[in-house]
Write a protein that holds these residues in place. Structure first.
Motif, short mmCIF file in Angstrom:
data_model
loop_
_atom_site.label_atom_id
_atom_site.label_comp_id
_atom_site.label_asym_id
_atom_site.label_seq_id
_atom_site.Cartn_x
_atom_site.Cartn_y
_atom_site.Cartn_z
N GLU A 91 0.83 -1.20 0.00
CA GLU A 91 0.00 0.00 0.00
C GLU A 91 0.86 1.25 0.00
OE1 GLU A 91 -3.48 2.16 2.71
OE2 GLU A 91 -2.81 0.12 3.18
N ARG A 92 1.90 1.23 0.81
CA ARG A 92 2.82 2.38 0.84
C ARG A 92 3.47 2.57 -0.52
NH1 ARG A 92 7.98 3.26 5.01
NH2 ARG A 92 8.74 5.17 4.01
N PHE A 93 3.87 1.47 -1.15
CA PHE A 93 4.52 1.58 -2.44
C PHE A 93 3.59 2.16 -3.50
CE2 PHE A 93 5.54 -0.49 -6.58
CZ PHE A 93 6.61 0.35 -6.90
N GLY A 94 2.32 1.78 -3.47
CA GLY A 94 1.38 2.35 -4.43
C GLY A 94 1.32 3.86 -4.34
N ARG A 95 1.28 4.38 -3.12
CA ARG A 95 1.26 5.84 -2.93
C ARG A 95 2.59 6.46 -3.37
NH1 ARG A 95 -0.91 4.18 2.12
NH2 ARG A 95 1.05 4.73 3.13
N GLU A 96 3.70 5.80 -3.03
CA GLU A 96 5.01 6.35 -3.39
C GLU A 96 5.22 6.36 -4.90
OE1 GLU A 96 7.54 5.20 0.64
OE2 GLU A 96 7.64 3.87 -1.09
N GLY A 129 10.68 -8.55 -10.27
CA GLY A 129 12.07 -8.81 -9.87
C GLY A 129 12.88 -7.56 -9.60
N ASN A 130 12.38 -6.41 -10.03
CA ASN A 130 13.08 -5.15 -9.78
C ASN A 130 12.47 -4.37 -8.63
OD1 ASN A 130 15.01 -5.63 -11.68
ND2 ASN A 130 14.00 -4.46 -13.30
N LEU A 131 11.64 -5.05 -7.83
CA LEU A 131 11.17 -4.53 -6.55
C LEU A 131 11.83 -5.34 -5.45
CD1 LEU A 131 7.31 -4.01 -6.88
CD2 LEU A 131 9.05 -2.25 -6.65
N LEU A 132 12.64 -4.70 -4.64
CA LEU A 132 13.28 -5.36 -3.51
C LEU A 132 12.53 -4.93 -2.25
CD1 LEU A 132 15.60 -7.14 -2.57
CD2 LEU A 132 17.03 -5.10 -2.43
N TRP A 133 11.85 -5.88 -1.63
CA TRP A 133 11.01 -5.57 -0.48
C TRP A 133 11.83 -5.60 0.80
CZ3 TRP A 133 6.12 -3.95 -1.35
CH2 TRP A 133 5.58 -4.23 -2.59
N THR A 134 11.59 -4.62 1.66
CA THR A 134 12.14 -4.61 3.01
C THR A 134 10.98 -4.74 3.99
OG1 THR A 134 11.99 -2.22 3.43
CG2 THR A 134 13.91 -3.01 2.18
N ALA A 135 11.28 -4.69 5.26
CA ALA A 135 10.22 -4.81 6.26
C ALA A 135 9.24 -3.65 6.19
CB ALA A 135 10.83 -4.90 7.65
N GLU A 136 9.66 -2.49 5.67
CA GLU A 136 8.82 -1.29 5.69
C GLU A 136 8.26 -0.89 4.33
OE1 GLU A 136 12.08 -1.09 6.88
OE2 GLU A 136 11.50 -1.58 8.95
N ARG A 137 9.00 -1.20 3.24
CA ARG A 137 8.61 -0.61 1.95
C ARG A 137 9.26 -1.38 0.81
NH1 ARG A 137 11.77 5.14 2.31
NH2 ARG A 137 10.21 5.68 0.73
N ALA A 138 8.96 -0.97 -0.39
CA ALA A 138 9.60 -1.52 -1.58
C ALA A 138 10.73 -0.60 -2.02
CB ALA A 138 8.59 -1.67 -2.71
N VAL A 139 11.83 -1.18 -2.46
CA VAL A 139 12.98 -0.44 -2.97
C VAL A 139 13.12 -0.76 -4.45
CG1 VAL A 139 15.46 -0.06 -2.75
CG2 VAL A 139 14.10 -0.61 -0.72
N LEU A 140 13.25 0.26 -5.29
CA LEU A 140 13.35 0.09 -6.73
C LEU A 140 14.79 -0.12 -7.14
CD1 LEU A 140 10.54 1.39 -6.32
CD2 LEU A 140 10.88 2.62 -8.46
N ALA A 142 -4.66 -0.23 -5.99
CA ALA A 142 -5.71 0.52 -5.29
C ALA A 142 -5.14 1.76 -4.62
CB ALA A 142 -6.38 -0.38 -4.26
N ALA A 143 -3.98 1.62 -3.98
CA ALA A 143 -3.35 2.76 -3.32
C ALA A 143 -2.90 3.79 -4.35
CB ALA A 143 -2.17 2.30 -2.48
N TYR A 144 -2.37 3.32 -5.47
CA TYR A 144 -1.93 4.22 -6.54
C TYR A 144 -3.12 5.02 -7.07
CZ TYR A 144 0.23 5.94 -10.80
OH TYR A 144 0.72 6.77 -11.79
N ARG A 145 -4.20 4.33 -7.37
CA ARG A 145 -5.36 4.99 -7.98
C ARG A 145 -6.02 5.96 -7.00
NH1 ARG A 145 -9.21 0.61 -10.07
NH2 ARG A 145 -10.26 2.41 -11.02
N GLU A 146 -5.95 5.67 -5.73
CA GLU A 146 -6.49 6.62 -4.75
C GLU A 146 -5.67 7.89 -4.74
OE1 GLU A 146 -7.43 6.90 0.06
OE2 GLU A 146 -6.93 4.97 -0.85
N ALA A 147 -4.34 7.74 -4.87
CA ALA A 147 -3.45 8.91 -4.86
C ALA A 147 -3.44 9.64 -6.19
CB ALA A 147 -2.03 8.48 -4.49
N ALA A 148 -3.55 8.89 -7.29
CA ALA A 148 -3.44 9.48 -8.63
C ALA A 148 -4.36 8.71 -9.57
CB ALA A 148 -2.00 9.41 -9.13
N PRO A 149 -5.63 9.10 -9.68
CA PRO A 149 -6.58 8.37 -10.53
C PRO A 149 -6.07 8.21 -11.96
CG PRO A 149 -7.73 9.95 -9.15
CD PRO A 149 -6.26 10.22 -8.96
#
Length: 263
Positions: free
Chosen positions: A78-83, A173-184, A214-221
């Motif tokens: 969800e955080r990544f969608g907004r970011e 494969g180009n999303l590296l997930w950490t405990a808090e967020r996704a890293v590109l 869903a998070a992306y579209r909420e932030a930027a339709p």
């Protein structure tokens, strides 16, 4: 710098864990990483998404901040969608980029184009059609169908938008997930269409994709019809895979062509 662990190879380069000035680092060797380093720094500029710090890039070596991976969670997605929406919203000066393009070990033309359909067709799709044809992976009838799809793209690409700041190769494969967020990581960054990044996330199934969207579209339709345009945006990455891996991706490519022709 001290190499502490061999991490194998990927495409034309070798990968290592190392230590530099007391820091754990990730090291890539064996190619020109100018494009990757420039893209990472450019994506980092707005402060919207997490990317590894480029510690050093010279000659055939790229040294990055070490990122400790973890399992993807719904909260991080969800955080990544907004970011990602914020990154795209930061914009770009033009469709293209002022550095040479690369995807995997393949070069790409990042020269600016006046609009996104022109950039996508002339800089992304048709050059790889020629490479795939010359490599024997596309027959003449395949090329004809792809060219017909390209001719439609200006009409079916939706409402014109200004250039977005995109990753350009945002498969799972180009999303590296950490405990808090996704890293590109491993970008093919340029000024492009934001739907391209979203289509890439869908291509091989990013974790928690529906949550991200869903998070992306909420932030930027998104503009009407974006789901139907996904195969159009997947033409380029599928062509890249045909050029790299041959017949295994031919069927997926021609399916995307058919769906584009049906828009």
């Amino acid at each position: 710098m001290r190499i502490t662990r061999d991490l194998g190879s990927s495409h034309a380069w070798t990968l290592y864990e190392g230590e530099l000035d007391g820091r754990r680092v990730f090291v890539k060797r064996g190619a020109d990483f100018t494009s990757e380093a420039a893209g990472l720094r450019w994506l980092a500029e707005p402060g919207a998404v997490a990317v590894p710090e480029v510690i050093r890039s010279d000659g055939g070596e790229l040294v990055l901040e070490w990122i400790e991976p973890a399992n993807a969670t719904a909260g991080a997605a969800e955080r990544f969608g907004r970011e990602l929406a914020a990154l795209h919203g930061a914009g770009a000066a033009e469709f293209g980029a002022p550095w040479p393009g690369h995807i995997a070990e393949l070069p790409m033309d990042n020269a600016p184009a006046p609009d996104w359909p022109s950039f996508y067709v002339e800089r992304r799709v048709l050059p790889f059609v020629r490479s795939a044809r010359d490599g024997g992976w596309l027959a003449a009838e395949d090329v004809k169908l792809i060219e017909e799809a390209c001719a439609l793209i200006p009409e079916v690409s939706g409402v014109a938008e200004p250039p977005s700041r995109i990753h350009g190769d945002l498969w799972s494969g180009n999303l590296l997930w950490t405990a808090e967020r996704a890293v590109l990581i491993d970008p093919a960054a340029h000024g492009g269409h934001r739907e391209t990044d979203l289509a890439m996330l869908a291509l091989f199934g990013a974790p928690h994709l529906n949550t991200i969207l869903a998070a992306y579209r909420e932030a930027a339709p998104l503009a009407d019809g974006w789901r139907e345009r996904v195969p159009m945006h997947q033409l380029h990455p599928l062509l890249v895979h045909v050029c790299l891996y041959g017949e295994a991706y031919h069927g997926s490519l021609m399916s995307a062509v058919s769906q584009t022709l049906a828009l």
